[in-house]
Design an enzyme around this catalytic site. Sequence first.
Site, PDB file in Angstrom:
ATOM      1  N   PRO A 110      11.772 -32.900-122.909  1.00  0.00           N
ATOM      2  CA  PRO A 110      13.171 -32.386-122.777  1.00  0.00           C
ATOM      3  C   PRO A 110      13.885 -32.439-121.359  1.00  0.00           C
ATOM      4  O   PRO A 110      13.090 -32.275-120.348  1.00  0.00           O
ATOM      5  CB  PRO A 110      12.800 -30.724-122.978  1.00  0.00           C
ATOM      6  CG  PRO A 110      11.262 -30.648-122.848  1.00  0.00           C
ATOM      7  CD  PRO A 110      10.813 -32.208-123.020  1.00  0.00           C
ATOM      8  N   SER A 118      17.149 -31.454-119.425  1.00  0.00           N
ATOM      9  CA  SER A 118      18.506 -30.530-119.256  1.00  0.00           C
ATOM     10  C   SER A 118      19.619 -31.167-118.866  1.00  0.00           C
ATOM     11  O   SER A 118      19.658 -32.241-117.920  1.00  0.00           O
ATOM     12  CB  SER A 118      18.176 -29.378-118.322  1.00  0.00           C
ATOM     13  OG  SER A 118      19.233 -28.690-118.189  1.00  0.00           O
ATOM     14  N   CYS A 154       9.848 -25.235-115.186  1.00  0.00           N
ATOM     15  CA  CYS A 154      11.301 -25.675-114.419  1.00  0.00           C
ATOM     16  C   CYS A 154      11.208 -25.083-113.075  1.00  0.00           C
ATOM     17  O   CYS A 154      11.302 -23.942-112.894  1.00  0.00           O
ATOM     18  CB  CYS A 154      12.527 -25.341-115.582  1.00  0.00           C
ATOM     19  SG  CYS A 154      13.973 -25.784-114.692  1.00  0.00           S
ATOM     20  N   LYS A 210       5.078 -25.913-121.903  1.00  0.00           N
ATOM     21  CA  LYS A 210       5.071 -26.993-120.966  1.00  0.00           C
ATOM     22  C   LYS A 210       4.924 -26.166-119.724  1.00  0.00           C
ATOM     23  O   LYS A 210       5.753 -25.547-119.250  1.00  0.00           O
ATOM     24  CB  LYS A 210       6.623 -27.646-120.821  1.00  0.00           C
ATOM     25  CG  LYS A 210       6.696 -28.888-120.095  1.00  0.00           C
ATOM     26  CD  LYS A 210       7.652 -29.906-120.485  1.00  0.00           C
ATOM     27  CE  LYS A 210       7.866 -31.069-119.491  1.00  0.00           C
ATOM     28  NZ  LYS A 210       8.401 -30.633-118.393  1.00  0.00           N
ATOM     29  N   ASN A 253       1.967 -35.400-118.390  1.00  0.00           N
ATOM     30  CA  ASN A 253       3.273 -35.438-118.077  1.00  0.00           C
ATOM     31  C   ASN A 253       3.329 -35.789-116.437  1.00  0.00           C
ATOM     32  O   ASN A 253       2.524 -35.122-115.690  1.00  0.00           O
ATOM     33  CB  ASN A 253       4.245 -34.816-118.478  1.00  0.00           C
ATOM     34  CG  ASN A 253       5.626 -34.639-117.872  1.00  0.00           C
ATOM     35  OD1 ASN A 253       5.896 -34.031-117.189  1.00  0.00           O
ATOM     36  ND2 ASN A 253       6.347 -35.909-117.904  1.00  0.00           N
ATOM     37  N   GLY A 254       4.054 -36.978-116.031  1.00  0.00           N
ATOM     38  CA  GLY A 254       4.443 -37.251-114.720  1.00  0.00           C
ATOM     39  C   GLY A 254       4.376 -38.579-114.302  1.00  0.00           C
ATOM     40  O   GLY A 254       3.178 -39.246-114.442  1.00  0.00           O
TER      41      GLY A 254
END
Length: 335
Positions: free
Chosen positions: A14, A16, A98, A137, A198-199
Amino acid sequence: MNTIYPAGSIILAPLSGYTDLPYRRSARRFGCSYAFTEMIDACSLSYRNSKTNKMLDRGDDETWLGVQLVGGKADKIADAVEVLNDHDFDILDFNLGCPVAKVAKKNAGAALGATPDDAARVFSIVTARSRFPVTAKIRILDEDNPEPTLYLARLLEKAGAKAITVHGRIRSAFYSGPVHTTIIQAIRETVGIQVIANGGVMTAESYKSLKKESGCDCVMVARGAMGNPWLFRELTAGQDYLPPCGLDLAGEMRRHTLEMIEYYGETLAMKISRKVILDYLHGRGYHRAMKNNVSFLKNREDLLAFIQPLEDGPAGKLVVPDEFPFPERSMRPNP
Ligand SMILES: Cc1cc2nc3c(=O)[nH]c(=O)nc-3n(C[C@H](O)[C@H](O)[C@H](O)COP(=O)(O)O)c2cc1C
């Protein structure tokens, strides 16, 4: 173990301000099967804000789509989940990673994730109400000690998470610096649900390292796919991968941005497509003067006139520093 994603899945994160319907369609043209809406704020959703409602659109051609929710207030979250239940998604992901100030000041995202007991309490409201499987997440909470992140992961599993995506950087690192794969690996070995790493996946090489070092067979890609939907092909094609040429780049930019115009209307699309256009040019050797022209594009005609010369490919190898630490992206000559 019941898994959400089949082994080997490469999931579009996702993002933004980015992963709207035209953006996802662009990624899907190059092999992306698993994608998310943009992060949706629970308060805006509970007020039935029309801009937020548009973020819930799902294309008829989208075979799998997850929605991502962010929030810190239990009552608004409960209400937002009811709104989401009236729509059609494959999973609901709750954002606990986030780092941006706008989100942190509502005690949501990474700010909520930093207090695992509160995060799990709020998360259990989502799992109790959602008609979709719920995932989380998160970011890692401490680079030197896996325990706080393991504690959070265990609580989320207990609260009903069906999978956890772990961004291997702490909150204050935002999007740069090393990805702590050993902590992702420790989480994978601790919980009984699927863990997605992730990353830092920008190339086939970084993709292979993240999988190997974390032990996760599914990864989520974010910045590596920005302006580079070819990444999905690159990660799956191996040696056979051919990077885009000027014609490919211009063709996909044209298609993506024209779909934005169709989706948002010309005025709004011209405003929000500028960052998308710049991402396509990032790291590919296009001259800064050309990039500067993007801010003057006012309508469809301007856009098409801007894209046309890009078909020839970058004029020289003048690489300018980019906003994010993208690697230089390869281009092949036109056939
Ligand atoms: C512009 C931008 C927007 C992002 N928006 C979201 C978001 O809405 N939800 C989310 O969970 N993560 C969001 N992220 C974080 C990414 O999903 C991802 O976790 C992070 O960029 C690390 O992956 P990468 O190193 O592959 O980019 C965003 C990142 C960027 C750069």
